[in-house]
Scaffold this motif. Structure first.
Motif, PDB file in Angstrom:
ATOM      1  N   GLY A  62       0.792  -1.227   0.000  1.00 10.81           N
ATOM      2  CA  GLY A  62       0.000   0.000   0.000  1.00 10.81           C
ATOM      3  C   GLY A  62       0.821   1.272   0.000  1.00 10.81           C
ATOM      4  O   GLY A  62       0.275   2.370  -0.060  1.00 10.81           O
ATOM      5  N   THR A  63       2.130   1.147   0.065  1.00 15.42           N
ATOM      6  CA  THR A  63       2.989   2.330   0.023  1.00 15.42           C
ATOM      7  C   THR A  63       3.423   2.596  -1.410  1.00 15.42           C
ATOM      8  O   THR A  63       3.516   1.683  -2.228  1.00 15.42           O
ATOM      9  CB  THR A  63       4.231   2.123   0.913  1.00 15.42           C
ATOM     10  N   ALA A  64       3.666   3.872  -1.708  1.00 14.58           N
ATOM     11  CA  ALA A  64       4.000   4.242  -3.077  1.00 14.58           C
ATOM     12  C   ALA A  64       4.962   5.423  -3.104  1.00 14.58           C
ATOM     13  O   ALA A  64       4.980   6.258  -2.200  1.00 14.58           O
ATOM     14  CB  ALA A  64       2.728   4.608  -3.841  1.00 14.58           C
ATOM     15  N   GLN A  65       5.732   5.481  -4.171  1.00 18.99           N
ATOM     16  CA  GLN A  65       6.619   6.606  -4.432  1.00 18.99           C
ATOM     17  C   GLN A  65       5.909   7.560  -5.374  1.00 18.99           C
ATOM     18  O   GLN A  65       5.336   7.134  -6.386  1.00 18.99           O
ATOM     19  CB  GLN A  65       7.921   6.140  -5.070  1.00 18.99           C
ATOM     20  N   ILE A  66       5.948   8.839  -5.066  1.00 21.64           N
ATOM     21  CA  ILE A  66       5.357   9.867  -5.912  1.00 21.64           C
ATOM     22  C   ILE A  66       6.402  10.275  -6.936  1.00 21.64           C
ATOM     23  O   ILE A  66       7.456  10.807  -6.589  1.00 21.64           O
ATOM     24  CB  ILE A  66       4.901  11.083  -5.084  1.00 21.64           C
ATOM     25  N   LEU A  67       6.135   9.999  -8.205  1.00 18.76           N
ATOM     26  CA  LEU A  67       7.089  10.292  -9.275  1.00 18.76           C
ATOM     27  C   LEU A  67       6.936  11.712  -9.808  1.00 18.76           C
ATOM     28  O   LEU A  67       7.912  12.398 -10.048  1.00 18.76           O
ATOM     29  CB  LEU A  67       6.912   9.282 -10.409  1.00 18.76           C
ATOM     30  N   PHE A  68       5.701  12.130 -10.028  1.00 15.32           N
ATOM     31  CA  PHE A  68       5.378  13.484 -10.486  1.00 15.32           C
ATOM     32  C   PHE A  68       4.124  13.924  -9.762  1.00 15.32           C
ATOM     33  O   PHE A  68       3.272  13.110  -9.436  1.00 15.32           O
ATOM     34  CB  PHE A  68       5.107  13.515 -11.999  1.00 15.32           C
ATOM     35  N   ARG A  69       3.990  15.223  -9.543  1.00 16.36           N
ATOM     36  CA  ARG A  69       2.788  15.741  -8.901  1.00 16.36           C
ATOM     37  C   ARG A  69       2.376  17.050  -9.537  1.00 16.36           C
ATOM     38  O   ARG A  69       3.207  17.762 -10.107  1.00 16.36           O
ATOM     39  CB  ARG A  69       2.962  15.867  -7.397  1.00 16.36           C
ATOM     40  N   THR A 101       7.941  12.512  -0.835  1.00 17.35           N
ATOM     41  CA  THR A 101       7.992  11.733  -2.073  1.00 17.35           C
ATOM     42  C   THR A 101       7.356  10.360  -1.933  1.00 17.35           C
ATOM     43  O   THR A 101       7.385   9.569  -2.866  1.00 17.35           O
ATOM     44  CB  THR A 101       9.452  11.556  -2.535  1.00 17.35           C
ATOM     45  N   ARG A 102       6.791  10.046  -0.759  1.00 16.28           N
ATOM     46  CA  ARG A 102       6.133   8.757  -0.539  1.00 16.28           C
ATOM     47  C   ARG A 102       4.811   8.961   0.166  1.00 16.28           C
ATOM     48  O   ARG A 102       4.604   9.948   0.852  1.00 16.28           O
ATOM     49  CB  ARG A 102       7.024   7.825   0.285  1.00 16.28           C
ATOM     50  N   GLY A 103       3.926   7.968  -0.006  1.00 15.89           N
ATOM     51  CA  GLY A 103       2.633   8.005   0.653  1.00 15.89           C
ATOM     52  C   GLY A 103       2.078   6.607   0.785  1.00 15.89           C
ATOM     53  O   GLY A 103       2.706   5.624   0.389  1.00 15.89           O
ATOM     54  N   VAL A 104       0.873   6.502   1.323  1.00 16.35           N
ATOM     55  CA  VAL A 104       0.207   5.225   1.533  1.00 16.35           C
ATOM     56  C   VAL A 104      -1.249   5.351   1.080  1.00 16.35           C
ATOM     57  O   VAL A 104      -1.870   6.403   1.252  1.00 16.35           O
ATOM     58  CB  VAL A 104       0.312   4.785   3.014  1.00 16.35           C
ATOM     59  N   ILE A 105      -1.778   4.278   0.473  1.00 20.32           N
ATOM     60  CA  ILE A 105      -3.156   4.286   0.010  1.00 20.32           C
ATOM     61  C   ILE A 105      -4.103   4.315   1.213  1.00 20.32           C
ATOM     62  O   ILE A 105      -3.788   3.773   2.267  1.00 20.32           O
ATOM     63  CB  ILE A 105      -3.453   3.069  -0.896  1.00 20.32           C
ATOM     64  N   ALA A 106      -5.233   4.981   1.039  1.00 24.65           N
ATOM     65  CA  ALA A 106      -6.238   5.049   2.096  1.00 24.65           C
ATOM     66  C   ALA A 106      -7.615   5.100   1.461  1.00 24.65           C
ATOM     67  O   ALA A 106      -7.768   5.514   0.315  1.00 24.65           O
ATOM     68  CB  ALA A 106      -6.007   6.295   2.958  1.00 24.65           C
ATOM     69  N   ALA A 107      -8.618   4.656   2.216  1.00 25.81           N
ATOM     70  CA  ALA A 107     -10.001   4.758   1.760  1.00 25.81           C
ATOM     71  C   ALA A 107     -10.341   6.240   1.632  1.00 25.81           C
ATOM     72  O   ALA A 107      -9.865   7.072   2.404  1.00 25.81           O
ATOM     73  CB  ALA A 107     -10.929   4.070   2.740  1.00 25.81           C
ATOM     74  N   SER A 108     -11.166   6.572   0.647  1.00 18.55           N
ATOM     75  CA  SER A 108     -11.485   7.977   0.387  1.00 18.55           C
ATOM     76  C   SER A 108     -12.327   8.605   1.480  1.00 18.55           C
ATOM     77  O   SER A 108     -12.352   9.813   1.627  1.00 18.55           O
ATOM     78  CB  SER A 108     -12.202   8.111  -0.954  1.00 18.55           C
ATOM     79  N   GLY A 109     -13.067   7.792   2.233  1.00 20.86           N
ATOM     80  CA  GLY A 109     -13.889   8.329   3.307  1.00 20.86           C
ATOM     81  C   GLY A 109     -15.271   8.763   2.859  1.00 20.86           C
ATOM     82  O   GLY A 109     -16.072   9.214   3.657  1.00 20.86           O
ATOM     83  N   ASP A 110     -15.585   8.641   1.575  1.00 17.61           N
ATOM     84  CA  ASP A 110     -16.904   9.039   1.090  1.00 17.61           C
ATOM     85  C   ASP A 110     -17.704   7.855   0.542  1.00 17.61           C
ATOM     86  O   ASP A 110     -18.580   8.008  -0.271  1.00 17.61           O
ATOM     87  CB  ASP A 110     -16.790  10.148   0.046  1.00 17.61           C
ATOM     88  N   ASP A 111     -17.379   6.650   1.028  1.00 16.77           N
ATOM     89  CA  ASP A 111     -18.066   5.411   0.625  1.00 16.77           C
ATOM     90  C   ASP A 111     -17.984   5.118  -0.861  1.00 16.77           C
ATOM     91  O   ASP A 111     -18.843   4.441  -1.411  1.00 16.77           O
ATOM     92  CB  ASP A 111     -19.535   5.437   1.075  1.00 16.77           C
TER      93      ASP A 111
END
Length: 126
Positions: A62-69, A101-111
């Motif tokens: 569930g972790t990811a590297q951010i390549l471009f933003r 430069t990194r993050g983790v996936i999460a539920a959007s919270g809006d069902d």
């Protein structure tokens, strides 16, 4: 010409992507691994780039590297590469400082089964 409002109410069945959609709903990165070449696609590919139709579901960390933003009127988005996947995907970045430069996936919270990436926390750093 006559103007008339038409409302449609329908549900979309996730079909073969049901494991992926279910994972998104709870904040899990569920990918498809090709049985022929072992390429792991997130989001999943129905037909692998090698041409194989057979694949197995696997959970990524569930972790990811951010390549471009980029930042637009409706928020921040990034091209990211999830750890354990061979593909890249574009998704919303939520509360991730521009210096990260990194993050983790999460539920959007809006069902909704919506992809988003949030800042890493101590228990899921990787």
């Amino acid at each position: 010409m006559i103007s008339h409002h038409l409302g449609l109410d329908y549900a979309l069945n996730p079909g073969w992507m049901a494991p992926y959609v279910a994972g998104l709903s709870v904040g899990k990165a569920r990918a498809r691994r090709c049985q022929s070449c072992a390429a792991t696609s997130f989001p999943p590919l129905r037909v692998c780039t090698c041409g194989c139709l057979e694949g197995d579901w696997t959970d990524l960390p569930g972790t990811a590297q951010i390549l471009f933003r980029t930042t637009g009127l409706d928020g921040d988005f990034g091209l990211v590469h999830f750890d354990g996947a061979t593909t890249k995907t574009t998704l919303r970045l939520q509360a991730i400082p521009a210096t990260e430069t990194r993050g983790v996936i999460a539920a959007s919270g809006d069902d909704l089964p919506v992809l988003c990436l949030t800042a890493l926390t101590g228990e899921r750093d990787g």
